[in-house]
Design a protein around this motif. Structure first.
Motif, short mmCIF file in Angstrom:
data_model
loop_
_atom_site.label_atom_id
_atom_site.label_comp_id
_atom_site.label_asym_id
_atom_site.label_seq_id
_atom_site.Cartn_x
_atom_site.Cartn_y
_atom_site.Cartn_z
N UNK A 105 16.77 10.22 10.19
CA UNK A 105 15.40 10.17 10.69
C UNK A 105 14.39 10.79 9.73
N UNK A 106 14.87 11.22 8.56
CA UNK A 106 13.94 11.77 7.58
C UNK A 106 13.01 10.66 7.10
N UNK A 107 11.70 10.93 7.00
CA UNK A 107 10.76 9.90 6.56
C UNK A 107 11.14 9.34 5.20
N UNK A 138 5.77 2.76 16.26
CA UNK A 138 6.85 2.45 15.32
C UNK A 138 8.17 2.85 15.96
N UNK A 139 9.13 1.92 15.97
CA UNK A 139 10.44 2.18 16.57
C UNK A 139 11.52 2.16 15.49
N UNK A 140 12.48 3.07 15.67
CA UNK A 140 13.63 3.13 14.76
C UNK A 140 14.90 3.21 15.60
N UNK A 141 15.90 2.41 15.24
CA UNK A 141 17.16 2.29 15.99
C UNK A 141 18.23 3.14 15.32
N UNK A 142 18.89 3.99 16.11
CA UNK A 142 20.00 4.80 15.61
C UNK A 142 21.31 4.30 16.21
N UNK A 143 22.29 3.98 15.35
CA UNK A 143 23.64 3.69 15.82
C UNK A 143 24.38 5.01 16.06
N UNK A 144 25.52 4.90 16.74
CA UNK A 144 26.28 6.09 17.10
C UNK A 144 26.88 6.84 15.94
N UNK A 163 25.05 7.30 13.14
CA UNK A 163 23.86 7.61 12.33
C UNK A 163 23.08 8.75 12.99
N UNK A 164 23.79 9.80 13.35
CA UNK A 164 23.17 10.85 14.16
C UNK A 164 22.69 12.05 13.35
N UNK A 218 15.79 -4.31 8.19
CA UNK A 218 16.92 -3.54 7.67
C UNK A 218 16.47 -2.64 6.53
N UNK A 219 16.78 -1.36 6.65
CA UNK A 219 16.47 -0.37 5.62
C UNK A 219 17.73 -0.01 4.84
N UNK A 220 17.58 0.56 3.65
CA UNK A 220 18.76 0.92 2.85
C UNK A 220 19.67 1.90 3.60
N UNK A 221 20.93 1.87 3.23
CA UNK A 221 21.91 2.78 3.84
C UNK A 221 21.59 4.22 3.50
N UNK A 222 21.93 5.10 4.41
CA UNK A 222 21.86 6.54 4.14
C UNK A 222 23.23 7.15 4.46
N UNK A 223 23.46 8.32 3.90
CA UNK A 223 24.73 8.97 4.16
C UNK A 223 25.70 8.87 3.00
#
Length: 333
Positions: free
Chosen positions: A17-19, A3-9, A11-12, A110-115
């Motif tokens: 990365x919380x499940x 399983x791969x997950x992409x982090x933008x700059x 989104x650190x 695409x997953x829901x926004x976080x933050x």
């Protein structure tokens, strides 16, 4: 299958990365991409570019063997280099450009926004209830506090007040030689806080009638906090009033006297805050009256700015003020 997950700059933080439902999982591998095209799309302040790249590389170092870190010309090329056609998840990006990109890639889910405190669907529902009416920050602020139970006692605000805007209008204390903190007292980088950004830089741009899109782009490039979710409401909406007043109740501008009363920024200035004509006339004072004159009809219809229009009629030397202000169209103050 991995399983791969992409982090933008931007989104650190650990919460990216919380499940969660739909991903990522505790075992998800991470891909991060430095795309040179991002830094070519618009000119960046060197310190901002350094901070973004440094933050990304430090986060990658923290993740260790869990991350695949790619330097590429574009995000699209970097993603292909890292994963080929393998599927990957990503949380809703914070810019329209990045959102458009991930939606165009079939391999990306695409997953829901976080933050943010409030999910996008909840905000959309709140906005839809208002139709074409106003979307005031104050209204949304109170709604969120009610919905989440933040700083409220039943239906009332904790402490009896919803905000302390009244205190923000008071003159700050003078004479304090230090802030009780070791030097430097202000950050070396990005030290232009709310007042210089909005009441000076933004106000000057508004008074001069500069293109709001270009002003917003300049803030994007020159400030660490220059991202869509910050700049669009704060610059396009609040500072430049370019949304026609959907978010705020009035243009965010003033003359030099208000700036002098609310700050120590006028000390040592060659111009006099109270002068509106002559060689020592304050550019913010002449700009304020010129702006009020130029938009007289719009401001007269707004109860929060009608007094400014009434003040125009009491000046007595309006033509001289306007002539003084026109010199700033040809030269910088």
């Amino acid at each position: 299958m991995t399983d791969w997950h992409w982090l933008f700059g931007d989104q650190l933080g650990p919460h990216f990365l919380a499940p969660g439902t739909g991903g990522p999982t505790r075992d998800s591998q991470v891909v991060m991409i430095e795309a040179r095209s991002v830094f070519r799309r618009r000119r960046f302040h060197r310190a901002k570019a350094h901070l973004v790249l440094s933050a990304m590389r430090h986060r990658a170092a923290e993740l260790g063997g869990r991350v695949r870190y790619i330097r590429a010309e574009t995000y699209r090329e970097g993603l292909y280099e890292a994963l080929g056609d393998a599927s990957v998840t990503v949380h809703h990006p914070t810019s329209r450009a990045a959102l458009g990109l991930v939606r165009s890639l079939e391999q990306v889910r695409l997953l829901p926004a976080r933050g943010f405190l409030v999910p996008q669907e909840a905000f959309a529902a709140w906005a839809d209830e208002r139709g074409a009416g106003r979307l005031r920050q104050e209204d949304f602020y109170r709604w969120v506090r009610h919905a989440l139970g933040l700083l409220v006692d039943g239906d009332s605000p904790a402490g009896g007040r919803w905000n302390h805007d009244h205190a923000n209008r008071e003159r700050p204390p003078r004479g304090a030689s230090t802030l009780g903190a070791p030097e430097p007292y202000r950050p070396d980088e990005d030290d232009t806080h709310h007042i210089p950004r909005l009441m000076l830089l933004g106000s000057h741009a508004l008074q001069r009638g500069w293109d709001p899109r270009q002003v917003t782009d300049w803030f994007h490039r020159c400030f660490v906090a220059g991202y869509d979710w910050v700049m669009l409401p704060n610059v396009t909406g609040m500072s430049q009033y370019a949304d026609g007043g959907r978010m705020t109740t009035k243009p965010y501008t003033s003359g030099g006297a208000y700036i002098h009363r609310m700050s120590d920024l006028c000390e040592g200035c060659a111009y006099r805050p109270g002068d509106r004509a002559g060689d020592r006339a304050c550019p913010f004072t002449t700009g304020y009256w010129s702006f009020a004159h130029r938009h007289r009809d719009l401001l007269a219809a707004n109860q929060r700015t009608a007094r400014a229009v009434q003040g125009l009629d009491r000046l007595g030397n309006l033509e001289e003020v306007l002539a003084t202000d026109r010199r700033w169209d040809e030269e910088a103050p």
